[in-house]
Design a protein around this motif. Structure first.
Motif, PDB file in Angstrom:
ATOM      1  N   ASP A 115       2.215  -1.488  21.467  1.00  0.00           N
ATOM      2  CA  ASP A 115       2.433  -0.535  20.394  1.00  0.00           C
ATOM      3  C   ASP A 115       3.580   0.350  20.826  1.00  0.00           C
ATOM      4  O   ASP A 115       3.452   1.161  21.716  1.00  0.00           O
ATOM      5  N   VAL A 116       4.723   0.193  20.193  1.00  0.00           N
ATOM      6  CA  VAL A 116       5.898   0.919  20.656  1.00  0.00           C
ATOM      7  C   VAL A 116       6.176   2.165  19.824  1.00  0.00           C
ATOM      8  O   VAL A 116       7.056   2.930  20.153  1.00  0.00           O
ATOM      9  N   ARG A 117       5.414   2.351  18.742  1.00  0.00           N
ATOM     10  CA  ARG A 117       5.661   3.540  17.923  1.00  0.00           C
ATOM     11  C   ARG A 117       5.202   4.780  18.674  1.00  0.00           C
ATOM     12  O   ARG A 117       4.059   4.841  19.124  1.00  0.00           O
ATOM     13  N   PRO A 118       6.101   5.767  18.807  1.00  0.00           N
ATOM     14  CA  PRO A 118       5.654   7.003  19.461  1.00  0.00           C
ATOM     15  C   PRO A 118       4.627   7.734  18.612  1.00  0.00           C
ATOM     16  O   PRO A 118       4.587   7.566  17.392  1.00  0.00           O
ATOM     17  N   LYS A 119       3.819   8.539  19.277  1.00  0.00           N
ATOM     18  CA  LYS A 119       2.723   9.223  18.578  1.00  0.00           C
ATOM     19  C   LYS A 119       2.913  10.731  18.634  1.00  0.00           C
ATOM     20  O   LYS A 119       3.335  11.272  19.654  1.00  0.00           O
ATOM     21  N   LEU A 120       2.566  11.357  17.536  1.00  0.00           N
ATOM     22  CA  LEU A 120       2.420  12.815  17.526  1.00  0.00           C
ATOM     23  C   LEU A 120       0.932  13.074  17.344  1.00  0.00           C
ATOM     24  O   LEU A 120       0.370  12.762  16.298  1.00  0.00           O
ATOM     25  N   ILE A 121       0.327  13.639  18.372  1.00  0.00           N
ATOM     26  CA  ILE A 121      -1.117  13.905  18.296  1.00  0.00           C
ATOM     27  C   ILE A 121      -1.303  15.378  17.925  1.00  0.00           C
ATOM     28  O   ILE A 121      -0.846  16.271  18.640  1.00  0.00           O
ATOM     29  N   LEU A 122      -1.923  15.608  16.786  1.00  0.00           N
ATOM     30  CA  LEU A 122      -2.143  16.978  16.299  1.00  0.00           C
ATOM     31  C   LEU A 122      -3.614  17.329  16.482  1.00  0.00           C
ATOM     32  O   LEU A 122      -4.482  16.658  15.930  1.00  0.00           O
ATOM     33  N   LEU A 123      -3.865  18.357  17.264  1.00  0.00           N
ATOM     34  CA  LEU A 123      -5.248  18.794  17.472  1.00  0.00           C
ATOM     35  C   LEU A 123      -5.552  19.920  16.497  1.00  0.00           C
ATOM     36  O   LEU A 123      -4.862  20.940  16.503  1.00  0.00           O
ATOM     37  N   LEU A 124      -6.550  19.712  15.669  1.00  0.00           N
ATOM     38  CA  LEU A 124      -6.900  20.706  14.660  1.00  0.00           C
ATOM     39  C   LEU A 124      -8.357  21.136  14.836  1.00  0.00           C
ATOM     40  O   LEU A 124      -9.187  20.355  15.286  1.00  0.00           O
ATOM     41  N   GLY A 125      -8.622  22.360  14.450  1.00  0.00           N
ATOM     42  CA  GLY A 125     -10.005  22.830  14.505  1.00  0.00           C
ATOM     43  C   GLY A 125     -10.063  24.332  14.607  1.00  0.00           C
ATOM     44  O   GLY A 125      -9.059  24.990  14.885  1.00  0.00           O
ATOM     45  N   ARG A 126     -11.266  24.859  14.366  1.00  0.00           N
ATOM     46  CA  ARG A 126     -11.445  26.291  14.475  1.00  0.00           C
ATOM     47  C   ARG A 126     -11.402  26.694  15.955  1.00  0.00           C
ATOM     48  O   ARG A 126     -11.310  25.839  16.826  1.00  0.00           O
ATOM     49  N   GLY A 127     -11.492  27.973  16.209  1.00  0.00           N
ATOM     50  CA  GLY A 127     -11.426  28.451  17.597  1.00  0.00           C
ATOM     51  C   GLY A 127     -12.618  27.977  18.411  1.00  0.00           C
ATOM     52  O   GLY A 127     -13.704  27.742  17.864  1.00  0.00           O
ATOM     53  N   SER A 128     -12.415  27.801  19.710  1.00  0.00           N
ATOM     54  CA  SER A 128     -13.486  27.397  20.646  1.00  0.00           C
ATOM     55  C   SER A 128     -14.175  26.107  20.229  1.00  0.00           C
ATOM     56  O   SER A 128     -15.399  25.993  20.276  1.00  0.00           O
ATOM     57  N   ARG A 129     -13.412  25.137  19.799  1.00  0.00           N
ATOM     58  CA  ARG A 129     -13.995  23.852  19.429  1.00  0.00           C
ATOM     59  C   ARG A 129     -13.633  22.759  20.435  1.00  0.00           C
ATOM     60  O   ARG A 129     -13.932  21.606  20.238  1.00  0.00           O
ATOM     61  N   THR A 159      -8.349  22.330  23.580  1.00  0.00           N
ATOM     62  CA  THR A 159      -7.587  22.291  24.826  1.00  0.00           C
ATOM     63  C   THR A 159      -8.269  21.394  25.858  1.00  0.00           C
ATOM     64  O   THR A 159      -7.592  20.678  26.607  1.00  0.00           O
ATOM     65  N   LEU A 160      -9.590  21.405  25.879  1.00  0.00           N
ATOM     66  CA  LEU A 160     -10.316  20.528  26.808  1.00  0.00           C
ATOM     67  C   LEU A 160      -9.979  19.064  26.509  1.00  0.00           C
ATOM     68  O   LEU A 160      -9.662  18.285  27.411  1.00  0.00           O
ATOM     69  N   LEU A 161     -10.012  18.714  25.235  1.00  0.00           N
ATOM     70  CA  LEU A 161      -9.693  17.329  24.867  1.00  0.00           C
ATOM     71  C   LEU A 161      -8.230  17.020  25.170  1.00  0.00           C
ATOM     72  O   LEU A 161      -7.910  15.931  25.662  1.00  0.00           O
ATOM     73  N   ALA A 162      -7.357  17.999  24.915  1.00  0.00           N
ATOM     74  CA  ALA A 162      -5.928  17.790  25.193  1.00  0.00           C
ATOM     75  C   ALA A 162      -5.720  17.497  26.674  1.00  0.00           C
ATOM     76  O   ALA A 162      -4.985  16.577  27.046  1.00  0.00           O
ATOM     77  N   ARG A 163      -6.409  18.269  27.520  1.00  0.00           N
ATOM     78  CA  ARG A 163      -6.260  18.060  28.965  1.00  0.00           C
ATOM     79  C   ARG A 163      -6.743  16.677  29.358  1.00  0.00           C
ATOM     80  O   ARG A 163      -6.138  15.993  30.180  1.00  0.00           O
ATOM     81  N   TRP A 164      -7.853  16.245  28.760  1.00  0.00           N
ATOM     82  CA  TRP A 164      -8.369  14.901  29.086  1.00  0.00           C
ATOM     83  C   TRP A 164      -7.381  13.825  28.641  1.00  0.00           C
ATOM     84  O   TRP A 164      -7.105  12.880  29.382  1.00  0.00           O
ATOM     85  N   LEU A 165      -6.842  13.982  27.444  1.00  0.00           N
ATOM     86  CA  LEU A 165      -5.903  12.977  26.932  1.00  0.00           C
ATOM     87  C   LEU A 165      -4.671  12.879  27.821  1.00  0.00           C
ATOM     88  O   LEU A 165      -4.184  11.786  28.123  1.00  0.00           O
ATOM     89  N   ILE A 166      -4.169  14.042  28.250  1.00  0.00           N
ATOM     90  CA  ILE A 166      -2.951  14.042  29.076  1.00  0.00           C
ATOM     91  C   ILE A 166      -3.253  13.487  30.471  1.00  0.00           C
ATOM     92  O   ILE A 166      -2.517  12.653  31.001  1.00  0.00           O
ATOM     93  N   ASP A 167      -4.369  13.941  31.070  1.00  0.00           N
ATOM     94  CA  ASP A 167      -4.769  13.426  32.390  1.00  0.00           C
ATOM     95  C   ASP A 167      -4.976  11.920  32.344  1.00  0.00           C
ATOM     96  O   ASP A 167      -4.590  11.184  33.241  1.00  0.00           O
ATOM     97  N   ARG A 168      -5.625  11.473  31.277  1.00  0.00           N
ATOM     98  CA  ARG A 168      -5.964  10.054  31.121  1.00  0.00           C
ATOM     99  C   ARG A 168      -4.682   9.223  31.021  1.00  0.00           C
ATOM    100  O   ARG A 168      -4.566   8.175  31.659  1.00  0.00           O
TER     101      ARG A 168
END
Lengths: 180, 271
Positions: free
Chosen positions: B28-42, B45-54
């Protein structure tokens, strides 16, 4: 929407849900089928069993055969591909205001500059929300599966002991003839 | 004693290699823009850190874009993270524009984490027809909703889907078990909203995928110490930070395994 129209929409939705013909069903579930059976040569035994479980029939309400399933799937794939191609052609490409009308950029910049207010969108940006009862049922099933998986790490309760009398274990038949 | 400790660590590391390395995505060569949406304290950032670490653990690069105007956690974790020059609306808007331009020019997977309830992205999505535009420009827009068990979370999804034109074909609805109050089961808490609010069935019907995110008990310690997940799971820490003890390291290991299992259905949409 007037009340009467809602009634008509619901009646049509009910009628569609009762339609067990394979071809319309394949159109509705095209992408899921591609994920399940792929785009290469299909081994039809398992899909046929699944179709039978779902109560699907051919155009005349008759049970499905391998040939019917194979021919229908080929036609559905061609029809869906053609529809999507037509939809893509109607949508403005990158750098176009409307199909065939390109923006004039003053410099070779990666971002096109809009000189005029953008026109109303020609085509919906995303696939429409499926409102068919069949789609909703599947969505409900998927939601239920994810919710059920949430308790996977919890310790289950012990099973209840059975109060029904257990049958006596069977013994192997004796080789001796009881009449002798 | 030292020998035994070393042996244990090697065993753990080996087991981690075997079980935690994410599956390689399909071509899959298409670049991705991952948009994290949600109310506060959902848990965005935790998921973002996991995605980046992964992604980093598998040798893939993601640009972390930290647009959280109240809590710049991503920028603290990742030295390569980009941030707006100030918290002013105008600065954040032009920063997002620059980010999109860089994505179009460079084609690197980018993960954008704006603060909880931030309206700038929703506004830009409407104004710029962002989803249709980027999709036609060859970018896969992956919309990730982080959700708690409140009806307000359902309203947030409804708003993004209908009003803000962010109903991407690649939409992930993440039910964050960490948002469930102690004493309630996640299943019971989420059943009340997910099974009763029609927006969920409608989103799943059109192709969105529902995923549950398990609770991570030592999340506060990881955030406080700036510990990357894959390091913390092995009882290790970057210079200047204290590693987790074996119990909490095991909790992180199990959480990582569950995350891989739960997110397997959306693996092709992840960076």
């Amino acid at each position: 929407m007037p009340r009467q129209d809602k009634g008509i929409a619901a009646a049509f939705a009910r009628a569609r849900a009762g339609d067990r013909r394979l071809a319309p069903w394949m159109v509705r579930h095209h992408d899921e089928l591609v994920r399940e059976i792929g785009t290469a040569r299909v081994e039809w035994a398992a899909p046929l069993a699944a179709f039978t479980d779902l109560g699907l029939t051919d155009e005349h309400g008759q049970p499905l055969t391998r040939d019917t399933a194979s021919r229908t799937w080929r036609r559905v794939r061609e029809a869906v591909a053609a529809a999507r191609q037509a939809e893509a052609a109607a949508r403005p490409a990158f750098g176009e205001l409307v199909p065939g009308v390109r923006l004039v950029t003053p410099a070779p910049a990666p971002m096109p500059v809009r000189a005029a207010p953008p026109p109303a969108p020609v085509a919906p940006a995303v696939a429409p929300i499926a409102g068919t009862p069949a789609g909703a049922e599947e969505a409900t099933e998927r939601i239920r599966a994810v919710l059920a998986g949430m308790g996977a790490s919890r310790v289950p309760l012990p099973s209840q002991p059975s109060r029904q009398p257990q049958p006596a274990p069977r013994r192997p038949a004796s080789d001796r003839d009881p009449t002798s | 004693m030292t020998k035994a400790k070393t042996a244990t660590r090697i065993d753990t590391a080996t087991r981690l290699d075997e079980t935690l390395i994410p599956p390689q995505p399909t071509v899959d060569v298409r670049p991705k823009l991952i948009l994290l949406l949600g109310r506060g304290s959902r848990g965005k950032t935790l998921l973002a850190r996991w995605l980046i670490d992964r992604a980093a653990n598998a040798g893939r690069t993601v640009v972390p874009a930290d647009g959280d105007r109240t809590n710049r956690t991503l920028a603290r974790f990742f030295s390569g993270a980009v941030s707006p020059p100030s918290a002013d609306d105008a600065d954040v808007r032009s920063w997002v524009a620059g980010l999109v331009e860089a994505l179009l020019a460079g084609g690197h997977d980018t993960l954008l984490d704006l603060g909880g309830g931030d309206l700038i992205l929703k506004g830009l999505a409407r104004e710029m027809d962002l989803l249709a535009w980027l999709t036609s420009a060859g970018i896969d827009v992956v919309v990730v909703h982080l959700l708690g068990p409140s009806i307000d979370d359902a309203v947030y999804v409804q708003d993004a889907e209908a009003e803000c034109q962010l109903a991407s074909p690649a939409t992930i609805l993440v039910l964050n078990e960490g948002t469930v109050p102690p004493g309630r089961s996640a299943h019971a808490a989420f059943s009340e909203t997910v099974q009763t609010q029609p927006v969920f069935a409608a989103a799943v019907s059109r192709g969105a995928r529902l995923v549950s995110m398990p609770r991570l008990e030592p999340a506060p310690e990881l955030e406080e110490g700036g510990l990357p997940f894959f390091l913390a799971a092995q009882g290790l820490a970057p210079d200047g930070s204290r590693p987790l003890g074996p119990w909490k390291a095991q909790q992180v290991t199990l959480w990582l395994r569950r995350m891989e299992a739960n997110f397997a259905s959306v693996a092709e949409w992840l960076p």
